[in-house]
Design a protein around this motif. Structure first.
Motif, short mmCIF file in Angstrom:
data_model
loop_
_atom_site.label_atom_id
_atom_site.label_comp_id
_atom_site.label_asym_id
_atom_site.label_seq_id
_atom_site.Cartn_x
_atom_site.Cartn_y
_atom_site.Cartn_z
N TRP A 32 0.84 -1.21 0.00
CA TRP A 32 0.00 0.00 0.00
C TRP A 32 0.87 1.26 0.00
O TRP A 32 0.54 2.25 -0.65
N VAL A 33 1.97 1.22 0.75
CA VAL A 33 2.86 2.39 0.77
C VAL A 33 3.40 2.64 -0.63
O VAL A 33 3.43 3.78 -1.12
N MET A 36 0.63 4.12 -2.86
CA MET A 36 0.33 5.52 -2.57
C MET A 36 1.41 6.43 -3.14
O MET A 36 1.13 7.52 -3.63
N ALA A 39 0.67 6.70 -6.65
CA ALA A 39 -0.46 7.62 -6.85
C ALA A 39 0.02 9.06 -6.88
O ALA A 39 -0.46 9.88 -7.67
N ILE A 40 1.02 9.39 -6.03
CA ILE A 40 1.58 10.75 -6.03
C ILE A 40 2.23 11.04 -7.38
O ILE A 40 2.04 12.11 -7.97
N GLY A 43 -0.38 11.67 -9.82
CA GLY A 43 -0.99 12.97 -9.56
C GLY A 43 -0.20 14.10 -10.19
O GLY A 43 -0.76 15.01 -10.81
N MET A 44 1.14 14.03 -10.09
CA MET A 44 1.96 15.10 -10.66
C MET A 44 1.92 15.08 -12.17
O MET A 44 1.94 16.14 -12.82
N ALA A 47 -1.18 16.75 -13.07
CA ALA A 47 -1.05 18.21 -12.93
C ALA A 47 -0.35 18.79 -14.15
O ALA A 47 -0.75 19.83 -14.68
N VAL A 50 -2.85 18.87 -17.00
CA VAL A 50 -3.87 19.91 -16.86
C VAL A 50 -3.30 21.29 -17.18
O VAL A 50 -3.94 22.11 -17.83
N HIS A 188 -6.83 -3.23 -9.04
CA HIS A 188 -7.92 -2.33 -8.66
C HIS A 188 -7.43 -0.89 -8.62
O HIS A 188 -8.14 0.04 -9.01
N PHE A 189 -6.18 -0.70 -8.18
CA PHE A 189 -5.59 0.63 -8.10
C PHE A 189 -5.47 1.24 -9.51
O PHE A 189 -5.79 2.41 -9.73
N ASP A 191 -7.32 0.60 -11.98
CA ASP A 191 -8.67 0.94 -12.38
C ASP A 191 -9.04 2.33 -11.86
O ASP A 191 -9.66 3.14 -12.56
N ILE A 192 -8.63 2.62 -10.63
CA ILE A 192 -8.93 3.93 -10.03
C ILE A 192 -8.19 5.03 -10.79
O ILE A 192 -8.74 6.10 -11.07
N ILE A 195 -10.05 5.80 -13.90
CA ILE A 195 -11.23 6.65 -13.69
C ILE A 195 -10.80 8.11 -13.82
O ILE A 195 -11.46 8.91 -14.48
N ALA A 196 -9.66 8.44 -13.17
CA ALA A 196 -9.16 9.82 -13.26
C ALA A 196 -8.81 10.15 -14.71
O ALA A 196 -9.08 11.25 -15.18
#
Lengths: 207, 118
Positions: A32-33, A36, A39-40, A43-44, A47, A50, A188-189, A191-192, A195-196
Motif C-alpha cells: 500500500w505504501v 500511494m 499515486a503521487i 498525480g503530478m 497536474a 492539466v 484495482h488501483f 482501475d482507479i 477513472i481519473a
C-alpha cells in the motif's frame, strides 16, 4: 456479527489460511505504501497534463484526436477485468478449485490485454492525424500520462502471467497467495487511476 | 494448523461470508457501471453548459473512486487505523500538490499574456 478483523486494507485471507494470513499483514501494508507513492507520481503527471491543455501550438487538440467510443470501450474492459480479479480473489480466499482461480485470472488477463490493444489502436489513430508526442506541449503531456498508465497495465499483465506460472510450479504456497493478493490491489488501483484518466483527459477534453 | 481452524469454522457461516463478499463485488461493479455510463452519456448526448458538465464529471469520478475503494479494495473503518491514515495522508498530499500546481501555473499563464493579446 461474524465480521472478521481486517489485518490490512484489501481482501483479507482470513483465519482459515493460518500463517499465510499472518504473513500478509506486513507485506500488504508495504505494498500500500508503494501504491500511494505511485499515486503521487500519477498525480503530478496529471497536474502537468492539466497545465498544458491549452498548449497545442496550433496543432491538433482534444476534439481532433480523442474518440469517446473507444474510451468508453476501454473503460468497460478495465472495469470488467477488475471484477474478474475480484472473483479470482474470492476463489483464492474460499479455497475453490485451482482451475477456477486460474480461469478467473485468465479472464482478467484477456480483458487487460484487450484494453492495451484498444489503447494502442487509439495511439496509432492519433499518430495518423498528426498527434505525435513532439507536436506540442499538450501532446507531450498526453503521451506522458496515458501511456504511463498503459505501461503499468502491461507490467501487471506480465506479473499475472508470472503468477500463473508460479501457481503451476509451486502450487498455492504463501508466496504465491501473497503475490496474487498484491496484484489484486495493484489491478484495482490501476482501475482507479483510469477513472481519473477518462474523466480528466477524455470526458473533460471532449466537453 | 490452518486446517484445524477451517474445521472449527461452521460451514454455514463460511458460506454466508462468501456470499456477503460476492455481493460486495457485485455492488461495486454495478455502481461503477452506473457512474461510468452516466458521465459518458452526458458528454455524448446532453447539451449542458461546459462549466456545469465539468463539475458533474468531477463529482461522478470522485464518487466512483470511493466506490472502488469501498467495494473492490475493502477500505472501511473497522480495520487498523494506520491503513486508513496512510490513504488519507496520501490523498491530502496529492490534493495539495496537484491543486497547488494547477493554481500556480494557471495564475502564471494569466499574468504572462502578451499585452497585444489582452
Amino acid at each position: 456479527m461474524s465480521q472478521e478483523v481486517m489485518k490490512h486494507p484489501g481482501l483479507n485471507l482470513g483465519p482459515a489460511h493460518g500463517k499465510d494470513n499472518e504473513a500478509a499483514e506486513t507485506v500488504m501494508f508495504g505494498f500500500w505504501v508503494f501504491m500511494m507513492s505511485d499515486a503521487i507520481l500519477f498525480g503530478m503527471v496529471f497536474a502537468t497534463y492539466v497545465t498544458s491543455i491549452h498548449a497545442t501550438a496550433g496543432g491538433p487538440g482534444p476534439h481532433d484526436l480523442y474518440d469517446i467510443k473507444s474510451a468508453f470501450i476501454e473503460t468497460m474492459l478495465l472495469l470488467t477485468s477488475s471484477f474478474a480479479f475480484g472473483m479470482a480473489s474470492l476463489a483464492l480466499k474460499y479455497k475453490h478449485s485451482k482451475t477456477r482461480l486460474i480461469g478467473w485470472l485468465a479472464v482478467t488477463l484477456v480483458l487487460g490485454v484487450s484494453f492495451l490493444g484498444f489503447e494502442l489502436h487509439d495511439f496509432i489513430a492519433m499518430f495518423a492525424k498528426g498527434g505525435v508526442p513532439s507536436r506540442s506541449g499538450f501532446l507531450s503531456a498526453f503521451f506522458g500520462l496515458v501511456p504511463l498508465h498503459g505501461l503499468h497495465v502491461t507490467a501487471a499483465c506480465i506479473w499475472l502471467v508470472c503468477l500463473v506460472g508460479q501457481i503451476a510450479r509451486y502450487g498455492l504456497d504463501t508466496e504465491t497467495k501473497l503475490g496474487i493478493m498484491r496484484l489484486a490491489l495493484f489491478w484495482h488501483f490501476l482501475d482507479i487511476v483510469w477513472i481519473a484518466i477518462f474523466s480528466v483527459v477524455y470526458l473533460a477534453g471532449l466537453t | 494448523m490452518s486446517e484445524r481452524i477451517v474445521d472449527n469454522q461452521a460451514p454455514a457461516e463460511w458460506k454466508q461470508q462468501e456470499r456477503r463478499e460476492f455481493r460486495s463485488y457485485v455492488w461495486g461493479i454495478g455502481l461503477a457501471l452506473l457512474l461510468t455510463v452516466a458521465p459518458f452519456a452526458l458528454v455524448h448526448w446532453a447539451a449542458i453548459p461546459r462549466f456545469s458538465l465539468l463539475i458533474v464529471i468531477g463529482v461522478f469520478a470522485v464518487v466512483q473512486m470511493l466506490v472502488h475503494f469501498r467495494f473492490f479494495l475493502h477500505i472501511g473503518f473497522i480495520q487498523k487505523r494506520e491503513d486508513l491514515q496512510l490513504i488519507l495522508f496520501s490523498a491530502l498530499l496529492l490534493t495539495i500538490m496537484v491543486a497547488g500546481t494547477v493554481w500556480i501555473m494557471a495564475s502564471l499563464a494569466a499574468r504572462m499574456v502578451m499585452p497585444d493579446r489582452l
